[in-house]
Design a protein around this motif. Structure first.
Motif, PDB file in Angstrom:
ATOM      1  N   LEU A  43       5.764  -8.071 101.177  1.00  0.00           N
ATOM      2  CA  LEU A  43       6.255  -8.786 100.005  1.00  0.00           C
ATOM      3  C   LEU A  43       5.144  -9.516  99.272  1.00  0.00           C
ATOM      4  CD1 LEU A  43       8.504  -9.929  98.178  1.00  0.00           C
ATOM      5  CD2 LEU A  43       8.874 -11.707  99.909  1.00  0.00           C
ATOM      6  N   VAL A  44       4.153 -10.033 100.019  1.00  0.00           N
ATOM      7  CA  VAL A  44       3.148 -10.921  99.438  1.00  0.00           C
ATOM      8  C   VAL A  44       1.753 -10.433  99.793  1.00  0.00           C
ATOM      9  CG1 VAL A  44       2.277 -13.298  99.351  1.00  0.00           C
ATOM     10  CG2 VAL A  44       4.732 -12.880  99.640  1.00  0.00           C
ATOM     11  N   LEU A  45       0.851 -10.462  98.813  1.00  0.00           N
ATOM     12  CA  LEU A  45      -0.574 -10.241  99.066  1.00  0.00           C
ATOM     13  C   LEU A  45      -1.217 -11.605  99.277  1.00  0.00           C
ATOM     14  CD1 LEU A  45      -2.936  -8.240  99.221  1.00  0.00           C
ATOM     15  CD2 LEU A  45      -3.254  -8.565  96.758  1.00  0.00           C
ATOM     16  N   GLY A  46      -1.768 -11.820 100.468  1.00  0.00           N
ATOM     17  CA  GLY A  46      -2.262 -13.135 100.846  1.00  0.00           C
ATOM     18  C   GLY A  46      -3.706 -13.389 100.451  1.00  0.00           C
ATOM     19  N   HIS A  47      -3.964 -14.586 100.020  1.00  0.00           N
ATOM     20  CA  HIS A  47      -5.278 -15.169  99.688  1.00  0.00           C
ATOM     21  C   HIS A  47      -6.375 -14.151  99.356  1.00  0.00           C
ATOM     22  CE1 HIS A  47      -6.615 -14.375 103.859  1.00  0.00           C
ATOM     23  NE2 HIS A  47      -5.608 -15.102 104.313  1.00  0.00           N
ATOM     24  N   ALA A  48      -6.103 -13.303  98.373  1.00  0.00           N
ATOM     25  CA  ALA A  48      -7.089 -12.283  97.985  1.00  0.00           C
ATOM     26  C   ALA A  48      -8.345 -12.900  97.394  1.00  0.00           C
ATOM     27  CB  ALA A  48      -6.465 -11.314  96.980  1.00  0.00           C
ATOM     28  N   GLY A  49      -8.243 -14.110  96.843  1.00  0.00           N
ATOM     29  CA  GLY A  49      -9.411 -14.773  96.295  1.00  0.00           C
ATOM     30  C   GLY A  49     -10.369 -15.291  97.338  1.00  0.00           C
ATOM     31  N   ARG A  50      -9.942 -15.367  98.583  1.00  0.00           N
ATOM     32  CA  ARG A  50     -10.773 -15.888  99.668  1.00  0.00           C
ATOM     33  C   ARG A  50     -11.347 -14.789 100.544  1.00  0.00           C
ATOM     34  NH1 ARG A  50      -7.485 -19.517 103.424  1.00  0.00           N
ATOM     35  NH2 ARG A  50      -7.552 -17.858 104.977  1.00  0.00           N
ATOM     36  N   SER A  51     -10.912 -13.562 100.358  1.00  0.00           N
ATOM     37  CA  SER A  51     -11.266 -12.500 101.300  1.00  0.00           C
ATOM     38  C   SER A  51     -12.731 -12.100 101.228  1.00  0.00           C
ATOM     39  CB  SER A  51     -10.401 -11.268 101.032  1.00  0.00           C
ATOM     40  OG  SER A  51     -10.739 -10.686  99.780  1.00  0.00           O
ATOM     41  N   GLY A  52     -13.372 -12.343 100.081  1.00  0.00           N
ATOM     42  CA  GLY A  52     -14.755 -11.903  99.911  1.00  0.00           C
ATOM     43  C   GLY A  52     -14.882 -10.428  99.599  1.00  0.00           C
TER      44      GLY A  52
ATOM     45  N   HIS B 158       7.313  -5.289  92.171  1.00  0.00           N
ATOM     46  CA  HIS B 158       8.030  -6.548  92.406  1.00  0.00           C
ATOM     47  C   HIS B 158       7.491  -7.275  93.636  1.00  0.00           C
ATOM     48  CE1 HIS B 158      10.802  -5.147  89.346  1.00  0.00           C
ATOM     49  NE2 HIS B 158      10.951  -4.021  90.026  1.00  0.00           N
ATOM     50  N   LYS B 159       6.170  -7.284  93.761  1.00  0.00           N
ATOM     51  CA  LYS B 159       5.515  -7.993  94.848  1.00  0.00           C
ATOM     52  C   LYS B 159       4.875  -9.272  94.312  1.00  0.00           C
ATOM     53  CE  LYS B 159       6.789  -4.750  97.564  1.00  0.00           C
ATOM     54  NZ  LYS B 159       5.919  -3.938  98.377  1.00  0.00           N
ATOM     55  N   LEU B 160       4.501 -10.146  95.231  1.00  0.00           N
ATOM     56  CA  LEU B 160       4.038 -11.474  94.863  1.00  0.00           C
ATOM     57  C   LEU B 160       2.608 -11.703  95.340  1.00  0.00           C
ATOM     58  CD1 LEU B 160       7.267 -13.403  95.942  1.00  0.00           C
ATOM     59  CD2 LEU B 160       6.748 -12.382  93.707  1.00  0.00           C
ATOM     60  N   ILE B 161       1.912 -12.594  94.629  1.00  0.00           N
ATOM     61  CA  ILE B 161       0.535 -12.942  94.948  1.00  0.00           C
ATOM     62  C   ILE B 161       0.504 -14.378  95.457  1.00  0.00           C
ATOM     63  CG2 ILE B 161      -1.812 -13.169  94.052  1.00  0.00           C
ATOM     64  CD1 ILE B 161      -0.727 -10.283  94.035  1.00  0.00           C
ATOM     65  N   GLU B 162      -0.164 -14.585  96.578  1.00  0.00           N
ATOM     66  CA  GLU B 162      -0.220 -15.937  97.139  1.00  0.00           C
ATOM     67  C   GLU B 162      -1.334 -16.761  96.495  1.00  0.00           C
ATOM     68  OE1 GLU B 162      -0.570 -17.933 101.548  1.00  0.00           O
ATOM     69  OE2 GLU B 162      -2.088 -16.476 100.938  1.00  0.00           O
ATOM     70  N   ILE B 163      -0.982 -17.978  96.095  1.00  0.00           N
ATOM     71  CA  ILE B 163      -1.965 -18.988  95.710  1.00  0.00           C
ATOM     72  C   ILE B 163      -1.973 -20.008  96.844  1.00  0.00           C
ATOM     73  CG2 ILE B 163      -2.609 -20.743  94.021  1.00  0.00           C
ATOM     74  CD1 ILE B 163      -2.861 -17.838  93.030  1.00  0.00           C
TER      75      ILE B 163
END
Length: 218
Positions: free
Chosen positions: A106-115, A131-136
């Motif tokens: 359902l959610v793509l987690g912390h993609a901004g932190r993955s490097g 219809h998926k969500l992005i985690e902040i």
């Protein structure tokens, strides 16, 4: 080094939790690790022939399937991105889109932190289409090192109309439900409240009702 289903009893035990506890609805979930450029998830390649008590299962399933089969939703994240060293942006982008196309995520987690660099627009457009969500993630924003990447993702999500979930990613109990850094970021970029899909219970359940469950959203 040798994984066994006994290591994951917590997730199996979620099935006995009441759906509502002191007025709080409990959803059963897990964060799963993305481990390959093909979008593979941890434990999909690990056999699980025996139960916690050592009884042989009748059907062949992976450790991944045994652990997450009865959960409501999954958050998929990259934690150790070394498998993507030397990969092209096209490859890493396809990795994320392959994950978002999975019905159990359902959610793509912390993609901004993955490097792991990727084409933000392509991944966000895929999230919106499925219809998926992005985690902040508040914990990611505690370090200025990740702030720029997280902000860029949040800004494009707002512009493209992609839903997000805001999380504390608490690493200590008193921080559960606290996300001051995430709130500050979203206020600074004037992020639309209607795209924050966990702003209340009804909205989150409407975004993706738990699999196989009919839950009262009142």
């Amino acid at each position: 080094p040798e994984q066994h289903i006994r290591n994951f009893q917590f997730f199996l035990n979620q099935g006995i939790w009441p759906r509502v506890w002191d007025g709080v609805m409990l959803l059963r979930g897990a964060e799963v690790d993305i481990v390959s450029l093909e979008g593979g998830l941890f434990a999909e390649d690990i056999a699980c022939p025996e139960s916690i008590v050592g009884h042989a299962y009748r059907a062949d399933k992976s450790l991944f399937e045994r652990v997450v089969g009865d959960l409501d939703y999954l958050i998929a994240s990259v934690h150790n991105g070394s498998f993507a060293d030397g990969a092209t942006v096209a490859q890493t982008t396809r990795m994320y889109t392959a994950v978002l196309e999975r019905p159990d995520v359902l959610v793509l987690g912390h993609a901004g932190r993955s490097g792991v660099p990727f084409d933000v627009d392509e991944v966000l457009n895929c999230a919106r289409a499925h219809h998926k969500l992005i985690e902040i993630n508040n914990h990611s924003l505690e370090s200025r090192r990740h702030h720029g990447a997280c902000r860029a993702i949040a800004e494009r999500a707002a512009e493209l109309g992609v839903g997000i979930v805001v999380s504390s990613d608490a690493h200590i109990a008193p921080a559960i439900g606290q996300f001051p850094h995430a709130e500050r970021l979203l206020e600074e970029i004037h992020f639309p409240e209607e795209l924050i899909m966990n702003r209340d219970r009804r909205t989150l359940l409407g975004a993706r009702p738990p699999r196989g469950q009919e839950l009262d959203d009142h």
